[in-house]
Structure formats: C-alpha cells, structure tokens
Motif scaffolding. Sequence first.
Motif, short mmCIF file in Angstrom:
data_model
loop_
_atom_site.label_atom_id
_atom_site.label_comp_id
_atom_site.label_asym_id
_atom_site.label_seq_id
_atom_site.Cartn_x
_atom_site.Cartn_y
_atom_site.Cartn_z
N ALA A 66 -43.13 -3.05 8.25
CA ALA A 66 -44.19 -2.43 9.06
C ALA A 66 -43.80 -2.41 10.53
CB ALA A 66 -45.50 -3.17 8.86
N SER A 67 -43.21 -3.51 11.00
CA SER A 67 -42.81 -3.59 12.40
C SER A 67 -41.72 -2.58 12.73
CB SER A 67 -42.31 -5.01 12.72
OG SER A 67 -43.34 -5.95 12.58
N ALA A 68 -40.78 -2.40 11.82
CA ALA A 68 -39.67 -1.48 12.06
C ALA A 68 -40.17 -0.06 12.29
CB ALA A 68 -38.70 -1.51 10.89
N LEU A 69 -41.07 0.39 11.43
CA LEU A 69 -41.60 1.75 11.60
C LEU A 69 -42.38 1.87 12.90
CD1 LEU A 69 -43.11 4.01 8.88
CD2 LEU A 69 -44.33 3.73 11.04
N SER A 70 -43.16 0.85 13.25
CA SER A 70 -43.95 0.91 14.48
C SER A 70 -43.06 0.98 15.72
CB SER A 70 -44.86 -0.31 14.58
OG SER A 70 -45.88 -0.26 13.60
N ILE A 71 -41.97 0.22 15.72
CA ILE A 71 -41.10 0.19 16.90
C ILE A 71 -40.40 1.53 17.09
CG2 ILE A 71 -38.98 -0.82 17.83
CD1 ILE A 71 -39.91 -3.49 16.61
N THR A 72 -39.82 2.08 16.03
CA THR A 72 -39.15 3.37 16.19
C THR A 72 -40.14 4.49 16.44
OG1 THR A 72 -39.08 3.62 13.76
CG2 THR A 72 -37.12 2.74 14.84
N TRP A 73 -41.34 4.39 15.86
CA TRP A 73 -42.43 5.34 16.15
C TRP A 73 -42.71 5.34 17.65
CZ3 TRP A 73 -46.63 7.23 12.59
CH2 TRP A 73 -47.75 7.73 13.27
#
Length: 427
Positions: A66-73
């Motif tokens: 979840a964190s990975a998608l949020s950061i690149t988003w």
Amino acid sequence: MNNNNADITTDVSPHARCSSRYQILLVGLLSLNFGIVFFDRNALNFLMPFVQPDLGLSNTEIGLTASALSITWAISGLIFGAISDRSGRRKIFLVIATLIFSLCSFLTGLATSFLLLLGARLLMGIAEGPILPISQTVTAIEVSPKRRGVAMGVMQNFGSNLLGSFAAPVVLVAVATAFGWREAFFLAGVPGLLAAGLIWWLMREPGTASVPATVAERPAPRRPSIREMLAHRNMLICSLMAILLIGYLVVCWSFMPIYLTSVRGYSPQEMGWLMGVLGISAAVGSFVVSGISDRIGRKPVMIITPFMGLILTLGAMYFQGSAYILAILFFFGWSLNGIFPLFMAIVPSETVDPRYIATALGFVCGVGEVLGGGILPTVAGAAADLAGHAAPLWLMSVICVVAGFLAMGLKETAPVVLARRSQAALA
C-alpha cells in the motif's frame, strides 16, 4: 501567492463560455474515470484475504504494498501535475495515464512473489498519480463557483466510491471466489481501456480559450515555492489533514478486510458487502458533504466530519450485534470521506493563483500520499505484527481526533459564505 479569495473565485470560473450541459458531462466523465482508478487501486486490498495466503505475505509486507503505490502516486502527481500546468495540455495526460494504469492491473494479476507484486503496485502508482490533480484542475476551471463544491465532490468521491469502494469488494471478491484472485485482477484492468477512449472522444482541452480575457491577458506570476504555499494557513492545514486522512483511508483499505475476516470471523463475502457499504456512504457524501459546505462553509464541515470517523473504528472493534447494524455504523462512520475533496482540492483551489491549481493540488495530494499513504500503512502493518490486528484501527482512531482539531484553524473560503459576510459588513 494570491490570498484574495474573491479574486481567485472569479478568475477560476470561465462559465459564460462553458454550457451547463458540458459541465455535467465533464464532471460525470471525470468521476467515472477516477472511479475506475480506485477500482484498480483498491482491488488488492479487497482481494488480500486471497492473496496473502497464496503468496505468504506478512502484515508488514501488506503495508509495504500500500505504501509503495501511495509514494509513487504522490511523486508522479507532483511531477506531472506541474508539467500539465506548464504545457496547458491536460487531456492527453489523462488518456495516457488511464491506459497505463489499466495495464498495471494485468501485471498485478501475474505476480508470483512479493517483489513482483510490489513492482506492479509501484508502476500503478506512477500511472494513477497525475489523474486526480489534473481532473481537479479541469473541474475548477470549467465548473461554476456556486456549484464547485458539489462538482468537486462528485468528481472525486462519487465514482471513486461507487466503483472503487462499493462495486470493487462485491464484484472482485465474487470473481475471486468463483475463479481465482488473478482472474479478478484481469477483470479490473478492462474498464480503464474503455474510459480512456471516452475521454479522448468527449472531453475538450481546457485551454486559454476557456479563461476570461482578464486572466488570459494578465502576466503569469512567479511560481510559488513550497515555503510560500505553506505560509498560507489553509494550505498548511490542508496538507497536514491530507497526511492524516489519506493515511486513515489507506490503512482502512489495507487492514480492515483482514480484521473483519481474521478477528471478527466474517466470511469473505460478508466482508465484501461491509466494505462495499463504505463506497455507498462516500458516494452519498460526495453530494451531501460537499454540497453542505457550499451553503454553510468549508470550515464547520471539516471540523465535524473527522470525529465521525470514530464510529467506524470503534464499531468494527466493539459492536457485537447484527452485521446489518454494523453496516449502518460503517455507513455513518465513513462520512469522513466526504471532506476529501475539501482539503485536497476545493480549499486549496480557492486559495492559490488559478493558473497553478494543479501544482498546489498535486502538492497537497503528494505530501498526503507520501507521508500519510506511504508511511502510515507500513507503520500500521508493523504494529499489527507486534501488537495484534486491532493496532491499525487504533491508529485510525487517533488520526480522526487530531484531524478534527486541526480543522479548527482553517480560514473560510466558500464563495457564498464570504459573499454573505461581505453583505453583512456593508449593511
């Protein structure tokens, strides 16, 4: 920075040249597209009870996806939001981003390990990041100020929650139960391809022809620095609220399905319907909450609704009655979601120079996704591994209280409320 709210409201609204029919079509189209974005984004959360045992994921690894998608988003939204401001070409960015994130859903379905799953989510975040700030900018430019709150709420919340929070858990869990979780991801990627075609066909490019002559002829101001943006109280508070409440949102999506199935003992199908209620709540809130803020003001609405989020977390942990009653508690508790357009788009767009709305909105969304959506899910996952599955829900409860108190420091920006105050001052 331009701190004159009245001037900004006038500048951002070229509505003599934009028909009501087109405004409705545009908001509906952008809402549909953002709904498909969230259908894809939330798919992994609702399918995690199937994915976790198959790939052997820990709670910390769930938080990391979840964190990975949020950061690149967030990074992508900041970069491409600013590029779209400079180029003035927003339509092509929406079309390309929609096509790419749809393909990333197919990649997620092909993942056979945590690292492959993580890579697919990183790519999806890059593709999805620009869609919200650009869609918010187009809405702010094309829609009348007196309907801006409702329009922004519908654009950001209606489709995303009807599709991403209601249809996604119900449909995807049913498909995963019948055919497997990989097939569910393949299904999730199809609607985005259709949405890209609709945007290309129906949406016009909102350029200088849509901007009033007084704005088009005005020399471009120096782009504000981050320090200058945060020097305005509303931008600082909205950024802090974005960190907290985007974290609340992502933590809920990531860990509530597992909590309901592992701790509360609900079946995957029951979990899907309970999570789906959140989508119905937020879809209704996209009209009600933002519409109320148009009438009574942004500030009182943004103070009250965070505290209502406690109904969701405390109900999930302690309510022992019927699942139908729990669904009602979920419905009212998730009304917190109705203020997302306010702190992420409406208040910032009523604060900064209208030509740099995408930059400001990309910043608010970016810091929220990086520090809230990027860090808090991993913290929640590690806490769940150490202290049990209830730890993420307690984190969400603390977030609600802090966000409600933060909102008390906002300055009112609603055009109707400011106009009433001006009239009262002159009377």
